[in-house]
Scaffold this active site. Structure first.
Site: not given
Length: 453
Positions: A15, A100, A384
């Site tokens: 789901r 769970y 840089n």
């Protein structure tokens, strides 16, 4: 007593409609199963067992730092089937706590209440009473109030469906009895599965004491089956964290509009405006003020610093009494000393900015070591990167850098030097020197402006 802790994380979670395992979806920026493992790890004498199945490789890879025993359940046939797969690894003289992976907000304090009641002849069950118990297994008690069984929704009679007290699925059972109970499980039920809850009736039959413990709130034992439930638990967690922050002395201008996706530690009198996001480990000193729409990740901020709206700070260290933003970005490796100022539309990366130094507007400072009391004019950049390698710019104390200057690294600007506005600096500037590095201006009379074709 040794605690075997089994975290069930084998379900598909169809789901969720996701390519990822359900238990890897995040609540508060942390995967649900990792939240459960973290809570379980706080218990004494804990042996962790993680039951995986659908997309189990993903789950195992994301949880490998917990050193849990991985047990596979490729063809899940219920919670009882999962525990039977773990049974060979359980300690003979211990007890097993079943948790769970999609119930992420369970609290350590609740689990500690359960373990405090555990012994070799006691089964501890976590239950809760709900106004609407639909979908949950019902707790069946006898006339004396003792638990005798758990009946699942699909197998319950009309009288059993009227019971409000329900099973959360979390239980703590003595292993000496549990092994025999698991072996005796049957799947003669509506689902054709092996229910772990069937051990409750076996425990009652065998004269094992069954005691119940209740969680502090319903959200603590709420599971996630879809993204709606995931969002509900996210809001619950954020509300809990907002309350904790305010109790610890922080002011939240709207407690419903803050997101903490990790750990946020605050000193006294911190003020946080709306829509701020905190990721990873963030520490804010006393008196820090944070404007709206800021995003802070894995950083520390010293006392009395002000962070103005729409500022991003990541993997950086900010000193005391600094002034940052609005619309500033501090990228990883930035270190600001006390009283430094980073203004609007300034970006820094691997930049050490000295005490009292100011980078006020529209600048990029990267791979730079800057001393104290430096003033950087608007539009200044450190060049840089040469296309292959990064190089460092070194700026000493009390340097003044005029607007729209480019410092081409590697380059060194010594103490007290001044860079004229619009200069491109490619070589060292000595102490207290003034550096001009721009073409001489030329004016042409009667210049014909371009016309539109």
């Amino acid at each position: 007593m040794t605690q075997d802790i089994v975290i069930l994380a084998a379900g598909k979670g169809s789901r969720m409609k996701s390519a990822f395992s359900k238990v890897l979806h995040k609540v508060g920026g942390i995967a649900m199963v990792r939240r459960v493992l973290t809570t379980a790890s706080t218990l004494e004498n804990a042996n962790l067992h993680l039951v995986v199945g659908h997309q189990g490789e993903q789950v195992e890879a994301n949880c490998q730092d917990f050193s849990a025993n991985i047990v596979w359940q490729n063809d899940p046939q219920g919670t009882g089937d999962a525990l039977r797969r773990v049974a060979p690894f359980l300690q003979a003289d211990g007890a097993t706590l079943t948790l769970y992976g999609d119930v992420p907000l369970i609290r350590a304090s609740t689990l500690q209440k359960m373990t405090a009641l555990s012994n070799s002849n006691t089964l501890v069950l976590l239950t809760i009473s709900l106004d609407n118990p639909t979908g949950y297994g019902r707790i069946v008690r006898d006339e004396q109030g003792k638990v005798t069984a758990i009946v699942e929704q699909k197998d319950a009679s009309a009288s059993e469906l009227a019971i409000k007290e329900v099973n959360t699925g979390i239980l703590l059972a003595p292993n000496a009895h549990l092994q025999a109970w698991l072996a005796a499980l049957k799947n003669n039920n509506a689902q054709g599965e092996y229910y772990l809850t069937d051990v409750i009736a076996m425990a009652a039959r065998d004269g094992v004491d069954i005691v119940t413990v209740n969680p502090e709130n319903e959200a603590e034992v709420a599971g996630v089956n879809d993204r709606v439930q995931l969002a509900a638990l996210e809001r619950e967690l954020q509300n809990q964290q907002a309350i904790r922050l305010m109790q610890n002395g922080a002011t939240l201008l709207d407690p419903s509009r803050i997101d903490v996706r990790g750990e946020l530690v605050t000193g006294n009198d911190v003020i946080i405006d709306v829509n701020c996001v905190f990721e990873g480990k963030v520490t804010l000193g006393a008196g820090v003020e944070i404007g709206p729409n800021c995003h802070l990740k894995n950083c520390t901020v010293g006392d009395n610093t002000i962070i103005k709206s729409n500022t991003l700070i990541e993997d950086s260290q900010v000193g005391e009494s600094c002034d940052i933003g609005p619309f500033a970005r501090l990228r990883p490796g930035t270190q600001l000393a006390n009283k430094a100022k980073i203004g609007n539309f300034v970006e820094t990366k691997k930049a050490i900015i000295g005490e009292g130094s100011k980078v006020n507007h529209l600048s990029y400072i990267g791979d730079t070591e800057m001393g104290a009391n430096v003033n950087v004019g608007a539009g200044t950049i450190t060049c840089n990167y040469d296309g292959v390698n990064k190089h460092k710019t070194q700026v000493a104390d009390n340097v003044f850098i005029g607007s729209n200057s480019s410092l081409v690294a590697p380059v060194q600007i010594e103490e007290g030097a001044t860079i004229a506005a619009g200069s491109t600096i490619t070589k060292q500037v000595g102490e207290k020197q003034l550096a001009f590095a721009r073409a001489r201006q030329t004016n042409k009379d009667n210049w014909p402006r371009p016309t539109k074709k």
